[in-house]
Design a protein around this motif. Structure first.
Motif, PDB file in Angstrom:
ATOM      1  N   ALA A 119       8.800  56.338  35.678  1.00 12.88           N
ATOM      2  CA  ALA A 119       8.085  56.399  36.952  1.00 12.88           C
ATOM      3  C   ALA A 119       8.271  55.136  37.776  1.00 12.88           C
ATOM      4  CB  ALA A 119       6.593  56.632  36.695  1.00 12.88           C
ATOM      5  N   HIS A 120       8.521  54.014  37.101  1.00 14.94           N
ATOM      6  CA  HIS A 120       8.733  52.745  37.796  1.00 14.94           C
ATOM      7  C   HIS A 120      10.200  52.504  38.128  1.00 14.94           C
ATOM      8  CE1 HIS A 120       4.645  51.881  36.299  1.00 14.94           C
ATOM      9  NE2 HIS A 120       4.573  51.054  37.330  1.00 14.94           N
ATOM     10  N   GLY A 121      11.039  53.509  37.935  1.00 12.87           N
ATOM     11  CA  GLY A 121      12.434  53.400  38.353  1.00 12.87           C
ATOM     12  C   GLY A 121      13.377  52.859  37.300  1.00 12.87           C
ATOM     13  N   VAL A 122      12.931  52.724  36.064  1.00  8.37           N
ATOM     14  CA  VAL A 122      13.804  52.249  34.997  1.00  8.37           C
ATOM     15  C   VAL A 122      14.685  53.409  34.530  1.00  8.37           C
ATOM     16  CG1 VAL A 122      13.899  51.232  32.689  1.00  8.37           C
ATOM     17  CG2 VAL A 122      12.136  50.507  34.288  1.00  8.37           C
ATOM     18  N   THR A 123      15.969  53.251  34.598  1.00  6.41           N
ATOM     19  CA  THR A 123      16.924  54.287  34.213  1.00  6.41           C
ATOM     20  C   THR A 123      17.660  53.868  32.944  1.00  6.41           C
ATOM     21  OG1 THR A 123      18.687  53.318  35.542  1.00  6.41           O
ATOM     22  CG2 THR A 123      17.225  54.892  36.639  1.00  6.41           C
ATOM     23  N   ASP A 124      18.531  54.760  32.447  1.00  7.07           N
ATOM     24  CA  ASP A 124      19.326  54.424  31.265  1.00  7.07           C
ATOM     25  C   ASP A 124      20.248  53.244  31.542  1.00  7.07           C
ATOM     26  OD1 ASP A 124      18.119  56.452  29.894  1.00  7.07           O
ATOM     27  OD2 ASP A 124      19.737  57.887  30.151  1.00  7.07           O
ATOM     28  N   ARG A 125      20.708  53.138  32.778  1.00 12.03           N
ATOM     29  CA  ARG A 125      21.555  51.990  33.125  1.00 12.03           C
ATOM     30  C   ARG A 125      20.745  50.699  33.067  1.00 12.03           C
ATOM     31  NH1 ARG A 125      25.102  52.445  38.485  1.00 12.03           N
ATOM     32  NH2 ARG A 125      25.935  54.121  37.164  1.00 12.03           N
ATOM     33  N   THR A 126      19.491  50.766  33.507  1.00 10.29           N
ATOM     34  CA  THR A 126      18.627  49.589  33.397  1.00 10.29           C
ATOM     35  C   THR A 126      18.369  49.256  31.939  1.00 10.29           C
ATOM     36  OG1 THR A 126      17.562  50.298  35.450  1.00 10.29           O
ATOM     37  CG2 THR A 126      16.448  48.602  34.172  1.00 10.29           C
ATOM     38  N   ALA A 127      18.146  50.288  31.118  1.00 12.93           N
ATOM     39  CA  ALA A 127      17.900  50.044  29.694  1.00 12.93           C
ATOM     40  C   ALA A 127      19.095  49.390  29.023  1.00 12.93           C
ATOM     41  CB  ALA A 127      17.555  51.362  29.000  1.00 12.93           C
ATOM     42  N   ALA A 128      20.313  49.678  29.505  1.00 12.24           N
ATOM     43  CA  ALA A 128      21.505  49.049  28.923  1.00 12.24           C
ATOM     44  C   ALA A 128      21.489  47.545  29.116  1.00 12.24           C
ATOM     45  CB  ALA A 128      22.766  49.657  29.542  1.00 12.24           C
ATOM     46  N   ARG A 129      20.876  47.064  30.200  1.00 15.37           N
ATOM     47  CA  ARG A 129      20.780  45.630  30.413  1.00 15.37           C
ATOM     48  C   ARG A 129      19.826  44.978  29.420  1.00 15.37           C
ATOM     49  NH1 ARG A 129      20.565  46.943  36.134  1.00 15.37           N
ATOM     50  NH2 ARG A 129      18.371  46.278  36.216  1.00 15.37           N
TER      51      ARG A 129
ATOM     52  N   HIS B 270      19.814  48.470  25.098  1.00 13.97           N
ATOM     53  CA  HIS B 270      19.389  49.745  24.527  1.00 13.97           C
ATOM     54  C   HIS B 270      20.194  50.864  25.167  1.00 13.97           C
ATOM     55  CE1 HIS B 270      15.953  48.471  22.044  1.00 13.97           C
ATOM     56  NE2 HIS B 270      15.757  47.544  22.971  1.00 13.97           N
ATOM     57  N   ARG B 271      20.393  51.940  24.399  1.00 11.12           N
ATOM     58  CA  ARG B 271      21.258  53.017  24.878  1.00 11.12           C
ATOM     59  C   ARG B 271      20.600  53.839  25.970  1.00 11.12           C
ATOM     60  NH1 ARG B 271      19.010  54.763  20.132  1.00 11.12           N
ATOM     61  NH2 ARG B 271      18.002  56.827  20.190  1.00 11.12           N
ATOM     62  N   ASP B 272      19.254  53.970  25.958  1.00  9.62           N
ATOM     63  CA  ASP B 272      18.565  54.756  26.978  1.00  9.62           C
ATOM     64  C   ASP B 272      17.125  54.276  27.088  1.00  9.62           C
ATOM     65  OD1 ASP B 272      17.243  55.846  24.749  1.00  9.62           O
ATOM     66  OD2 ASP B 272      18.578  57.573  24.673  1.00  9.62           O
TER      67      ASP B 272
END
Length: 395
Positions: free
Chosen positions: A54-64, A67-69
């Motif tokens: 909901a706060h805009g964190v995506t899988d691409r953000t998680a990679a930073r 983490h994979r997702d």
């Protein structure tokens, strides 16, 4: 003197560099503190994942964050919240919290009875219309409309269909127009296409049966909304990922809509048959099957619009309610414009549709298209875990 100052500055730079390296080495900790309220109230990893989504964190953000997702990131954040015997009732940030959380949005006791009020009040008003004559009918109609509006407000405010934000004045206006068209529009359009009198007295035949069925359908709509909330919240805790949750909620949403329509259809048919057989020319729906389809499409549109509003999605319902209302208004306007000299071609499409399928074809097409669009939109938004993560919270 200057040598001592230089030494202190060098030590300060070194300390800042070490702190920066420590922060960079543990980015998840910084993220936990950034979303500490989310971590405090979370009762499972999926709730944290939903909040991050909901706060805009995506899988691409998680990679930073290595983490994979998003779900894997949420699992680490959830695992790092202390849950030892000494930490029961205390969050990772030292604040007291209820570790059980809240499973479902709270609704006032007696909401099921409140949902019956609009249908009962409308049925009483229709009975009063059947018994009244002349000017008495007008008074009963006005009083009944006001009573139904009050009952509807109570049912929506004290039940599962309660929205966290009040609808805009434009949304209310379009809903009132759609309901007014359901009552008067088919008769007005039919008379206009047939070349009836310009005055209202000889044009409209109120479709009281359709409005009665829609009022009675408030109860099943409320129960369907509660069913959706309960089942979706249960699957939120049982799912092991955001994709799995979306895949499980999508057929649930479709099933709830189909269930509502399965209840609304016999309500429309029975109301049309009973009031049509009662005589008087004002109660039954003379528009045939198309009128019933149009009223059913309106019911589906109103249910989806309100259901999206319950979870905080208000912009798309407002736009599509306005689009459906504008389409009905345009159809009426085209017919009346077509009665001007040399403008017959303007009204030809609407007149052809009315002659082929009846006046109910206009609301069936307008509300049906809007409801189908809202259903597609709801299948994308109401299947987000963030829509169900926090009871009573807007996404």
């Amino acid at each position: 003197m200057s040598r001592g100052v230089s030494a202190r500055l060098a030590r300060a730079r070194t300390d800042r560099g070490k702190a920066a390296r420590r922060g960079a080495a543990d980015p998840v900790k910084a993220l936990m503190h950034r979303h500490r309220e989310l971590c405090e109230r979370a009762v499972d990893p999926l709730e944290i994942a939903a909040g991050l989504e909901a706060h805009g964190v995506t899988d691409r953000t998680a990679a930073r964050f290595r983490h994979r997702d998003v779900f894997a990131l949420a699992e680490e954040m959830y695992a790092r919240v202390p849950r030892g015997d000494d930490d029961i009732g205390t969050t990772a940030f030292g604040r007291p919290s209820d570790v059980r959380g809240q499973d479902l949005p709270e609704v006032p006791a007696g909401w099921a009875l409140f949902s019956l009020l609009p249908g009962l009040v409308c049925a009483a008003a229709v009975a009063g219309l059947a018994l009244g004559t002349g000017s008495t009918r007008v008074a009963v109609a006005l009083g009944g409309a006001l009573a139904v509006a009050v009952a509807l407000r109570i049912a929506l405010r004290y039940g599962p269909l309660r929205a966290p934000t009040h609808p805009t004045s434009a949304t209310r206006a379009w809903v009132c127009w759609l309901l007014a068209y359901a009552l008067l529009g088919d008769g007005l359009l039919k008379g206009a296409v047939a070349g009836g009198a310009d005055g209202p007295g000889g044009l409209w035949e109120p479709a009281v049966a359709a409005v009665l069925a829609l009022a009675l359908a408030v109860a099943p709509a409320t129960w369907c909304a509660r069913l959706f909330a309960v089942r979706a919240r249960g699957r939120l805790g049982a799912s092991r990922g955001l994709d799995e949750f979306a895949s499980s909620v999508r057929p649930l949403l479709l099933g709830v809509v189909v269930l509502f329509l399965a209840v609304l259809a016999p309500l429309l048919a029975v109301s049309d048959a009973l009031l049509g057989a009662s005589g008087g020319g004002w109660g039954g729906g003379s528009g045939g099957a198309s009128a019933l389809v149009g009223a059913g499409a309106l019911g589906a549109l109103l249910l989806l619009a309100r259901l999206l509003g319950v979870y905080g999605f208000t912009r798309s319902p407002a736009l599509l309610l306005g689009a459906a209302g504008a389409a009905e208004l345009a159809a009426l306007a085209l017919v009346f414009v077509g009665r001007l000299p040399g403008c017959d071609a303007v009204a030809a499409p609407v007149a052809a549709a009315v002659e082929a399928w009846g006046p109910g074809a206009v609301p069936a097409a307008a509300c049906g298209a809007a409801a189908l669009t809202l259903l597609v939109h709801a299948a994308r938004t109401l299947t987000l875990a963030s829509a169900h993560a926090g009871p009573g919270e807007s996404p």
